[in-house]
Design a protein around this motif. Sequence first.
Motif, PDB file in Angstrom:
ATOM      1  N   GLU A 150      43.487  31.007  59.193  1.00 23.14           N
ATOM      2  CA  GLU A 150      44.382  31.769  58.583  1.00 23.14           C
ATOM      3  C   GLU A 150      44.820  31.366  57.089  1.00 23.14           C
ATOM      4  N   ILE A 151      44.877  32.041  56.300  1.00 20.50           N
ATOM      5  CA  ILE A 151      45.189  31.756  54.603  1.00 20.50           C
ATOM      6  C   ILE A 151      46.540  32.221  54.447  1.00 20.50           C
ATOM      7  N   GLN A 152      47.449  31.280  54.057  1.00 18.84           N
ATOM      8  CA  GLN A 152      48.835  31.506  53.984  1.00 18.84           C
ATOM      9  C   GLN A 152      49.140  31.479  52.394  1.00 18.84           C
ATOM     10  N   GLY A 153      50.165  32.008  51.844  1.00 22.19           N
ATOM     11  CA  GLY A 153      50.446  32.156  50.486  1.00 22.19           C
ATOM     12  C   GLY A 153      50.768  33.333  49.701  1.00 22.19           C
ATOM     13  N   ASP A 154      51.199  33.477  48.674  1.00 23.01           N
ATOM     14  CA  ASP A 154      51.586  34.590  47.868  1.00 23.01           C
ATOM     15  C   ASP A 154      50.297  35.009  47.067  1.00 23.01           C
ATOM     16  N   THR A 155      50.177  36.308  46.622  1.00 22.78           N
ATOM     17  CA  THR A 155      49.141  36.856  45.988  1.00 22.78           C
ATOM     18  C   THR A 155      50.030  37.852  44.938  1.00 22.78           C
ATOM     19  N   LEU A 156      49.355  37.900  43.536  1.00 21.46           N
ATOM     20  CA  LEU A 156      49.799  38.639  42.731  1.00 21.46           C
ATOM     21  C   LEU A 156      49.484  39.923  43.047  1.00 21.46           C
ATOM     22  N   LYS A 157      50.505  41.020  42.526  1.00 22.06           N
ATOM     23  CA  LYS A 157      50.297  42.486  42.911  1.00 22.06           C
ATOM     24  C   LYS A 157      49.326  43.115  41.838  1.00 22.06           C
ATOM     25  N   THR A 158      49.395  42.500  40.622  1.00 20.95           N
ATOM     26  CA  THR A 158      48.714  42.928  39.562  1.00 20.95           C
ATOM     27  C   THR A 158      47.751  41.946  39.157  1.00 20.95           C
ATOM     28  N   VAL A 159      46.760  42.190  38.074  1.00 21.93           N
ATOM     29  CA  VAL A 159      45.900  41.164  37.559  1.00 21.93           C
ATOM     30  C   VAL A 159      46.635  40.214  36.773  1.00 21.93           C
ATOM     31  N   PRO A 160      46.221  39.003  37.042  1.00 18.94           N
ATOM     32  CA  PRO A 160      46.712  37.792  36.072  1.00 18.94           C
ATOM     33  C   PRO A 160      46.464  38.019  34.561  1.00 18.94           C
ATOM     34  N   LYS A 161      47.412  37.926  33.617  1.00 19.24           N
ATOM     35  CA  LYS A 161      47.245  37.988  32.029  1.00 19.24           C
ATOM     36  C   LYS A 161      45.976  37.300  31.756  1.00 19.24           C
ATOM     37  N   GLY A 162      45.212  38.034  31.057  1.00 17.80           N
ATOM     38  CA  GLY A 162      43.891  37.500  30.259  1.00 17.80           C
ATOM     39  C   GLY A 162      42.722  37.409  31.181  1.00 17.80           C
ATOM     40  N   TYR A 163      42.656  38.185  32.331  1.00 20.13           N
ATOM     41  CA  TYR A 163      41.767  38.439  33.326  1.00 20.13           C
ATOM     42  C   TYR A 163      41.533  39.934  33.472  1.00 20.13           C
ATOM     43  N   SER A 164      40.145  40.438  33.672  1.00 21.42           N
ATOM     44  CA  SER A 164      39.831  41.740  33.872  1.00 21.42           C
ATOM     45  C   SER A 164      39.914  41.898  35.450  1.00 21.42           C
ATOM     46  N   LYS A 165      40.662  43.262  35.761  1.00 28.80           N
ATOM     47  CA  LYS A 165      40.505  43.451  37.281  1.00 28.80           C
ATOM     48  C   LYS A 165      38.913  43.581  37.789  1.00 28.80           C
ATOM     49  N   GLU A 166      37.944  43.891  36.796  1.00 28.45           N
ATOM     50  CA  GLU A 166      36.634  43.912  37.230  1.00 28.45           C
ATOM     51  C   GLU A 166      35.922  42.375  37.545  1.00 28.45           C
ATOM     52  N   HIS A 167      36.781  41.209  37.328  1.00 31.44           N
ATOM     53  CA  HIS A 167      36.239  39.935  37.340  1.00 31.44           C
ATOM     54  C   HIS A 167      35.737  40.019  38.916  1.00 31.44           C
TER      55      HIS A 167
END
Length: 223
Positions: A150-167
């Motif tokens: 089980e992995i708990q915790g929140d995740t951003l819905k969008t890409v974090p600033k400064g990073y590519s969605k292709e990372h």
Amino acid sequence: MESATLHFLSQLAANNNRDWFQENRKHYDAAKADMEKLVGYLIEEVGKFQDLGNLQVKECLLRINRDIRFSKNKAPYKNNLSAGIGPGGKSAGKIDYYLQIQPGDQTFLGGGMWETTSEQLARYRQEIDYNADELKAIIEDEKFRTYFPEIQGDTLKTVPKGYSKEHPEIELLKRKQLFFVHRFTDKEVASRDFGKQVLKGIELLKPFADYMNYVLYEQPTEH
């Protein structure tokens, strides 16, 4: 743990008020003593493979009283017993081994990134961007993933600033929290070897806790 401890917590969940608690104070005291015994055992055993300093049981136990000042839920007590085991205890501000005893098969051992500052989150993302292999080698290990599915915790819905969605590590980069959990049944909690079961989990969790503590708190900040 004694089955009476789970029974008390079940009763508390159904009677979460000060009058009932005071009337059943002796049962709470017995449950607390049971928890203290378990935490004392874990401190002793964990201390054999990790420097915990002169850690005391009282430094690990969390209060059963809830902080209700800013909560809509005005129940005065938690329906669980919990402890944070690690160097400096519950108030060290670092990632420790969190154990929560709660009936209904809700007992769990967990640890990881939960409450972080923006600076710490930036450190985490910088490390993942630079070299995710070290973290992945820990959390994708077969024994680790089997024990901590089980992995708990929140995740951003969008890409974090400064990073590519292709990372290639975008899913890890999007994480605001990264907390692993292993749950125990009530039967396991009441078994004679429950302490050893928790200890096994702590040993598996240690490399991850060490890694995250280094990344979030110990590595030098680049200017």
